[in-house]
Design a protein around this motif. Structure first.
Motif, PDB file in Angstrom:
ATOM      1  N   THR A 194       0.824  -1.214   0.000  1.00 15.39           N
ATOM      2  CA  THR A 194       0.000   0.000   0.000  1.00 15.39           C
ATOM      3  C   THR A 194       0.861   1.269   0.000  1.00 15.39           C
ATOM      4  O   THR A 194       0.931   1.987   0.996  1.00 15.39           O
ATOM      5  CB  THR A 194      -0.951   0.015   1.215  1.00 15.39           C
ATOM      6  N   PRO A 195       1.528   1.561  -1.106  1.00 14.17           N
ATOM      7  CA  PRO A 195       2.403   2.739  -1.144  1.00 14.17           C
ATOM      8  C   PRO A 195       1.610   4.041  -1.036  1.00 14.17           C
ATOM      9  O   PRO A 195       0.414   4.074  -1.334  1.00 14.17           O
ATOM     10  CB  PRO A 195       3.060   2.636  -2.523  1.00 14.17           C
ATOM     11  N   PRO A 196       2.277   5.099  -0.611  1.00 14.11           N
ATOM     12  CA  PRO A 196       1.594   6.390  -0.504  1.00 14.11           C
ATOM     13  C   PRO A 196       1.059   6.867  -1.860  1.00 14.11           C
ATOM     14  O   PRO A 196       1.585   6.522  -2.918  1.00 14.11           O
ATOM     15  CB  PRO A 196       2.680   7.340  -0.005  1.00 14.11           C
ATOM     16  N   LYS A 197       0.034   7.677  -1.772  1.00 12.76           N
ATOM     17  CA  LYS A 197      -0.592   8.299  -2.932  1.00 12.76           C
ATOM     18  C   LYS A 197      -0.286   9.791  -2.842  1.00 12.76           C
ATOM     19  O   LYS A 197      -0.238  10.354  -1.736  1.00 12.76           O
ATOM     20  CB  LYS A 197      -2.093   8.059  -2.845  1.00 12.76           C
ATOM     21  N   LEU A 198      -0.079  10.428  -3.981  1.00 14.60           N
ATOM     22  CA  LEU A 198       0.252  11.847  -3.997  1.00 14.60           C
ATOM     23  C   LEU A 198      -0.828  12.644  -4.708  1.00 14.60           C
ATOM     24  O   LEU A 198      -1.253  12.289  -5.803  1.00 14.60           O
ATOM     25  CB  LEU A 198       1.595  12.068  -4.715  1.00 14.60           C
ATOM     26  N   TYR A 199      -1.253  13.709  -4.055  1.00 13.91           N
ATOM     27  CA  TYR A 199      -2.124  14.698  -4.686  1.00 13.91           C
ATOM     28  C   TYR A 199      -1.298  15.973  -4.860  1.00 13.91           C
ATOM     29  O   TYR A 199      -0.551  16.355  -3.956  1.00 13.91           O
ATOM     30  CB  TYR A 199      -3.328  15.037  -3.805  1.00 13.91           C
ATOM     31  N   VAL A 200      -1.459  16.599  -6.005  1.00 12.56           N
ATOM     32  CA  VAL A 200      -0.818  17.885  -6.270  1.00 12.56           C
ATOM     33  C   VAL A 200      -1.933  18.835  -6.701  1.00 12.56           C
ATOM     34  O   VAL A 200      -2.687  18.533  -7.634  1.00 12.56           O
ATOM     35  CB  VAL A 200       0.248  17.782  -7.382  1.00 12.56           C
ATOM     36  N   ILE A 201      -2.042  19.945  -6.017  1.00 11.64           N
ATOM     37  CA  ILE A 201      -3.078  20.933  -6.315  1.00 11.64           C
ATOM     38  C   ILE A 201      -2.379  22.258  -6.616  1.00 11.64           C
ATOM     39  O   ILE A 201      -1.547  22.733  -5.834  1.00 11.64           O
ATOM     40  CB  ILE A 201      -4.021  21.125  -5.106  1.00 11.64           C
TER      41      ILE A 201
END
Length: 183
Positions: A173-180
């Motif tokens: 379950t690797p991290p997920k990245l959000y970029v805003i």
């Protein structure tokens, strides 16, 4: 060119789009201070938040060892950042989850994270960037991820550009990245 192999390695690539010597950044989750230190080396000033005194102490040591004094470390929730940080921020950084090497029961929570995301977006300059690295492998992470997903999915596309990046073929379950990016 080799792609970054994790969300943690990928996030700073986006930071570099807005990092400059006159810039202001917020590290919304100081942790052990690695991101705070990286930001302090590139930006004029950094505000750092954490709810754990030990995280702020470790970060302060790291900054002192590097000879940096352009960081205001704040013992409070990132959900309260608007009380401490003035308008005109170029970058806001979140790493959700728990403090590495510490009590894994002390975690970020969806309610305060969403409050922090709202505050951070409100402080950003046009063109500013907010990144959220969502660690997903610990108890409570699923609820927080769902709240972050709902929040970013509801942002007006006329006001923000939102990217959601993950590594679906990685184990554990690797991290997920959000970029805003604020328009």
């Amino acid at each position: 060119m080799k792609l970054p192999s994790s969300a943690v390695q990928l996030a700073p690539k986006f930071w570099s789009l807005v990092c400059h010597p006159h810039g202001i950044a917020v590290d919304a989750t100081v942790g052990n201070g690695h991101d705070t230190l990286a930001l302090a080396r590139k930006m004029k000033y950094v505000y750092g938040f954490d709810i754990q005194r030990e995280a702020l102490k470790a970060t302060q040591r790291r900054l002192e060892e590097a000879g940096l004094n352009n960081v205001n470390l704040i013992l409070d929730s990132h959900g309260e950042m608007a009380r401490y940080v003035p308008q005109g921020v170029d970058l806001v950084v979140f790493n959700l989850g728990y403090l590495p090497g510490s009590n894994k029961k002390i975690i970020t929570r969806g309610e305060t994270t969403v409050a922090g995301l709202e505050a951070g977006l409100g402080l950003l300059n046009r063109g500013g960037i907010l990144t959220v690295c969502v660690y997903r492998g610990h108890p409570g992470a699923g609820e927080e991820e769902a709240m972050v997903d709902e929040f970013v999915g509801g942002l007006d596309q006329g006001e923000c550009t939102v990217l959601s990046l993950s590594y679906p073929n990685q184990r554990h379950t690797p991290p997920k990245l959000y970029v805003i990016q604020k328009k």
